[in-house]
Design an enzyme around this catalytic site. Sequence first.
Site, PDB file in Angstrom:
ATOM      1  N   ARG A 184      53.167  41.652  86.867  1.00 56.17           N
ATOM      2  CA  ARG A 184      54.565  41.420  87.244  1.00 56.17           C
ATOM      3  C   ARG A 184      55.512  41.700  86.082  1.00 56.17           C
ATOM      4  NH1 ARG A 184      55.892  35.845  90.249  1.00 56.17           N
ATOM      5  NH2 ARG A 184      56.502  35.048  88.213  1.00 56.17           N
ATOM      6  N   LYS A 199      51.398  38.794  74.978  1.00 53.56           N
ATOM      7  CA  LYS A 199      50.638  37.648  74.473  1.00 53.56           C
ATOM      8  C   LYS A 199      50.138  36.848  75.679  1.00 53.56           C
ATOM      9  CE  LYS A 199      51.659  33.542  73.731  1.00 53.56           C
ATOM     10  NZ  LYS A 199      50.389  33.004  74.345  1.00 53.56           N
ATOM     11  N   PRO A 200      48.850  36.990  76.018  1.00 53.52           N
ATOM     12  CA  PRO A 200      48.318  36.208  77.133  1.00 53.52           C
ATOM     13  C   PRO A 200      48.104  34.757  76.722  1.00 53.52           C
ATOM     14  CG  PRO A 200      46.561  37.468  76.110  1.00 53.52           C
ATOM     15  CD  PRO A 200      47.840  37.867  75.404  1.00 53.52           C
ATOM     16  N   GLY A 253      56.466  30.068  81.786  1.00 49.63           N
ATOM     17  CA  GLY A 253      55.839  28.868  81.253  1.00 49.63           C
ATOM     18  C   GLY A 253      56.742  27.665  81.442  1.00 49.63           C
ATOM     19  N   SER A 254      56.547  26.660  80.622  1.00 44.90           N
ATOM     20  CA  SER A 254      57.275  25.400  80.789  1.00 44.90           C
ATOM     21  C   SER A 254      58.717  25.518  80.317  1.00 44.90           C
ATOM     22  CB  SER A 254      56.581  24.282  80.011  1.00 44.90           C
ATOM     23  OG  SER A 254      56.772  24.446  78.615  1.00 44.90           O
ATOM     24  N   GLU A 275      61.015  32.537  83.444  1.00 38.73           N
ATOM     25  CA  GLU A 275      60.549  31.896  84.680  1.00 38.73           C
ATOM     26  C   GLU A 275      59.894  30.603  84.250  1.00 38.73           C
ATOM     27  OE1 GLU A 275      58.159  30.435  87.208  1.00 38.73           O
ATOM     28  OE2 GLU A 275      57.003  32.282  87.018  1.00 38.73           O
ATOM     29  N   LEU A 276      60.609  29.492  84.493  1.00 36.13           N
ATOM     30  CA  LEU A 276      60.233  28.220  83.882  1.00 36.13           C
ATOM     31  C   LEU A 276      59.710  27.234  84.930  1.00 36.13           C
ATOM     32  CD1 LEU A 276      63.250  28.054  81.390  1.00 36.13           C
ATOM     33  CD2 LEU A 276      60.986  29.072  81.046  1.00 36.13           C
ATOM     34  N   ARG A 303      47.376  25.974  97.134  1.00 35.43           N
ATOM     35  CA  ARG A 303      47.105  27.311  96.601  1.00 35.43           C
ATOM     36  C   ARG A 303      46.973  27.225  95.080  1.00 35.43           C
ATOM     37  NH1 ARG A 303      51.336  31.302  95.219  1.00 35.43           N
ATOM     38  NH2 ARG A 303      50.388  33.348  94.956  1.00 35.43           N
ATOM     39  N   CYS A 309      53.888  27.237  89.675  1.00 27.17           N
ATOM     40  CA  CYS A 309      55.270  26.791  89.553  1.00 27.17           C
ATOM     41  C   CYS A 309      55.949  26.730  90.913  1.00 27.17           C
ATOM     42  CB  CYS A 309      56.049  27.707  88.610  1.00 27.17           C
ATOM     43  SG  CYS A 309      55.996  29.433  89.108  1.00 27.17           S
ATOM     44  N   GLU A 406      56.699  17.928  87.160  1.00 25.99           N
ATOM     45  CA  GLU A 406      55.932  18.954  87.852  1.00 25.99           C
ATOM     46  C   GLU A 406      54.462  18.531  87.859  1.00 25.99           C
ATOM     47  OE1 GLU A 406      55.895  23.820  87.972  1.00 25.99           O
ATOM     48  OE2 GLU A 406      56.256  22.820  86.060  1.00 25.99           O
ATOM     49  N   SER A 466      56.049  34.346  97.755  1.00 30.87           N
ATOM     50  CA  SER A 466      55.905  35.394  96.741  1.00 30.87           C
ATOM     51  C   SER A 466      55.576  36.744  97.370  1.00 30.87           C
ATOM     52  CB  SER A 466      54.799  35.022  95.754  1.00 30.87           C
ATOM     53  OG  SER A 466      55.090  33.800  95.107  1.00 30.87           O
TER      54      SER A 466
END
Length: 503
Positions: A184, A199-200, A253-254, A275-276, A303, A309, A406, A466
């Site tokens: 993505r 960076k994975p 991530g957060s 995308e938090l 899922r 998220c 969350e 999605s």
Amino acid sequence: MSAVETAPAAAAAAAPALTPREVELLARVPDGLFIAGVWEAGSASRIEVSDPATGRVIKRIADARPEDGIRALDAAVEAAEDWAATPPRARAEILRRAFDLLQERRDDFALLMTLEMGKPLAEANGEVTYGGEFLRWFSEEAVRIGGRFGQNPEGTGTMVVSQRPVGPSYLITPWNFPLAMATRKIAPALAAGCTVVVKPAELTPLTTLFFAQLLTDAGVPAGVVNVVPTSDAGALSEPIITDPRLRKLSFTGSTPVGRRLLAQAGRTVLRTSMELGGNAPFLVFEDADLDKAVEGAMLAKFRNIGQACTAANRFLVHTSVAEEFAARVTAAVGALKLGRGTDAGVTIGPLIDGRAVVSMGELIGDAVARGARILTGGTAPAGDGFFFEPTVLTDVQPGSAILREEIFGPVLAISTFDTEDEAVARANDTEFGLVGYVFTRDLARGHRMIDRLDTGMMGLNTGLVSNAAAPFGGVKQSGIGREGGAEGIHEYLSTKYTLIPAG
């Protein structure tokens, strides 16, 4: 006593050894840093990647240091001009070859994701399909980058508006969707003509390394994609983000980490996509089709083992149907099968690590202490791996931590409402605004919810939103920018205006 401390509902079997097929696949996954088209051993330090279903280490890979990150950026900068000048059709064909190769290797990628992340094999196959669509979609978008040409209103000249690649980009991906979050981000960047450093996540880097090899096989030139897994994300990322040669940052991530990265990006005024976190409301009105609502709840909550998220976090159900909805969803949750994702029939795999298991227990314990009731689940089985039973809570009271935080796990928390205005107010009572879900047969109400819910996305009578062709992203503290859709490629393009005087 928290739920995680109570007696286990069932003892897990001893962790099995890796199968010959799994051993062979893991041996084919690169274990180095990927910089300028070369696999490097890196320093003596290694990251240990574990199978969350067993807790056992399945592979050791190179651990990038800050200087490795800068060398990866050097490679991306060096390759940037040539890649930006590569014809859009050539970039598109490379991405399409990558899509085709992914379909050929889908069984490998699905199994690898199950091994390092834990999701059931069927879901991992679904992620291969979903992740591949970003390659196919952006291969098509690469040749549709446009602009404008026309006379200015005064008639004194011609305006030319063109799009050009932003430049070298730093992409930080999360652990929960190891393939789809990579495609993505990488696919639109490459389609736009940008080079990247990826960076994975430390917990699930293997899929990204395997994908980098696939991209090379598809014809991506050296230096266009560089991959630097690390155990110290902060130390590696800050020098890259603050380097004036970097022009774009994309992070999933957060929210707390996103805030820190935004502060660093502000030093050089980077283009950012964030995308938090999410705290998705799931609204079930009195006129809802409860069969569809339960089906949607199972998708939206369970899922990816609830580790998404987009997962529904707060189930707000009209008082008149709350008891029936709770009974139906509890029956569906009770039918889920917990286990290693490679085992036949398993529908719920492990959580990512021990901290996640403890978090589930603490959230449930707090909710129960405030008056909530456990309808099913609520415990962590004994044995190897990081498992937690799929859980349904009802009568969750205001002020419970599970309504504010969350969850990121297989816990479905139900509370009730009486009026539409109350439902909307409670749904919007959060700093987050990624996605919401609404179930109602009333078309007018559905349209009102589109306008009234403070979210970047909404599922109306569906629990899955999605799609590679749709813009993914949120409002408020759930992020900035969009991924996917026609909007996704524009995150990697800058707009240039040129005036040509008349005559």
